[in-house]
Enzyme design. Sequence first.
Site, PDB file in Angstrom:
ATOM      1  CE1 TYR A  48      -3.751   2.418   0.423  1.00 41.61           C
ATOM      2  CE2 TYR A  48      -2.483   3.350   2.223  1.00 41.61           C
ATOM      3  CZ  TYR A  48      -3.537   3.431   1.331  1.00 41.61           C
ATOM      4  OH  TYR A  48      -4.366   4.520   1.356  1.00 41.61           O
ATOM      5  CG  ASP A 143       5.730   3.773   1.159  1.00 39.94           C
ATOM      6  OD1 ASP A 143       5.989   4.564   2.083  1.00 39.94           O
ATOM      7  OD2 ASP A 143       4.574   3.577   0.731  1.00 39.94           O
ATOM      8  CE  LYS A 171       1.262   5.229   8.285  1.00 36.99           C
ATOM      9  NZ  LYS A 171      -0.140   5.597   8.099  1.00 36.99           N
TER      10      LYS A 171
END
Length: 330
Positions: A48, A143, A171
């Site tokens: 994702y 990522d 994040k």
Amino acid sequence: LGKTIKNAVGSIERLRFTNSGTEATMHAIRLARGFTGKKYIVKMEGGYHGAHDYALIKSGSGTMTFGVPSSAGVPEEVSRTVLVGRYNDAESIEKLFKEHRNEIAAVITEPVLGNIGVINPENDFLKSLREITEKYSSLLIFDEVITGFRFGFKGYQDIVGIKPDLTTMGKIIGGGAPVGMFGGREDIMAHVAPQGDVYEAGTFSGNPLTMAAGIATLDQLKGKDYSSITNYATRLEEKLNSLISEYNIDATINRCHSMFQIFFNKNKVKDYTGATASDTEKFNKMFHMLLEKGIFFPPSQFETEFVSFAHSETDLEATVDAFSTVLKCL
Ligand SMILES: Cc1ncc(COP(=O)(O)O)c(C=O)c1O
């Protein structure tokens, strides 16, 4: 904040801030295409990278063959430029390179899959990705939106010693404020406008509120002993595993440092196929029963549990107690 990240993460020579992880991977992908002049991107089945068109490719065998978008609204022309490989299967990746020789701009992957539960890299998979991308003059993008600064004051890449060309983060580096970051090799980043011809911008990119929150968070993290959260997760895993055997449940736990997931599956899970073969109904039951007992797990088999520095010994005991009752019922 940029300097702190650059100093902490080996491969990042220059970087740009964005407002989300989605933007970070979108820009990194465009940059890889602009830099290499190549069209295709390889992503992993079950990986994702946010909610933009180049990342929303449905995982599954039909997708791999035809490039069918998982979300309505993604034009087929777009989804066909994103090829899906199997995580932990270097051969599946090399096959894509052989089929699309000299046309693949980059491979993008979470170094540890964290969005279909936790899946650890095995058999030097990340090293193989580095070798394959180099062999075919393609870029490797890690990522690290989940893994950045999570297991240490660095990226997962620094722990395993694999240097990607570009990295994305989010994040943690925003300390709870909206953030994303893409960065990497100086010569590649030089292609970003205004110096180069790959456009990237955002009204709120690098905004003072986010930068302050990120600096404050990384300042706090710098002095922390990350082994304490790994240790917490290790002990929790051990205790949960003994409950799983005591109640004879078909379940297996994957853990990477301080993140873990329980799969209701009697086999070890090492890829998307394994993860999706798990009993999701049982997971959902567990989620609701745990919630009733005040333990808030992520609500899906295909998410991840994270231990934070805020978790205490009391939390550990409460989690194990709740589990004991829940697994007995299950
Ligand atoms: C690995 C990974 N990349 C990208 C993203 C997208 O980040 P954002 O939700 O900030 O757009 C996420 C979000 O969970 C993620 O886990």
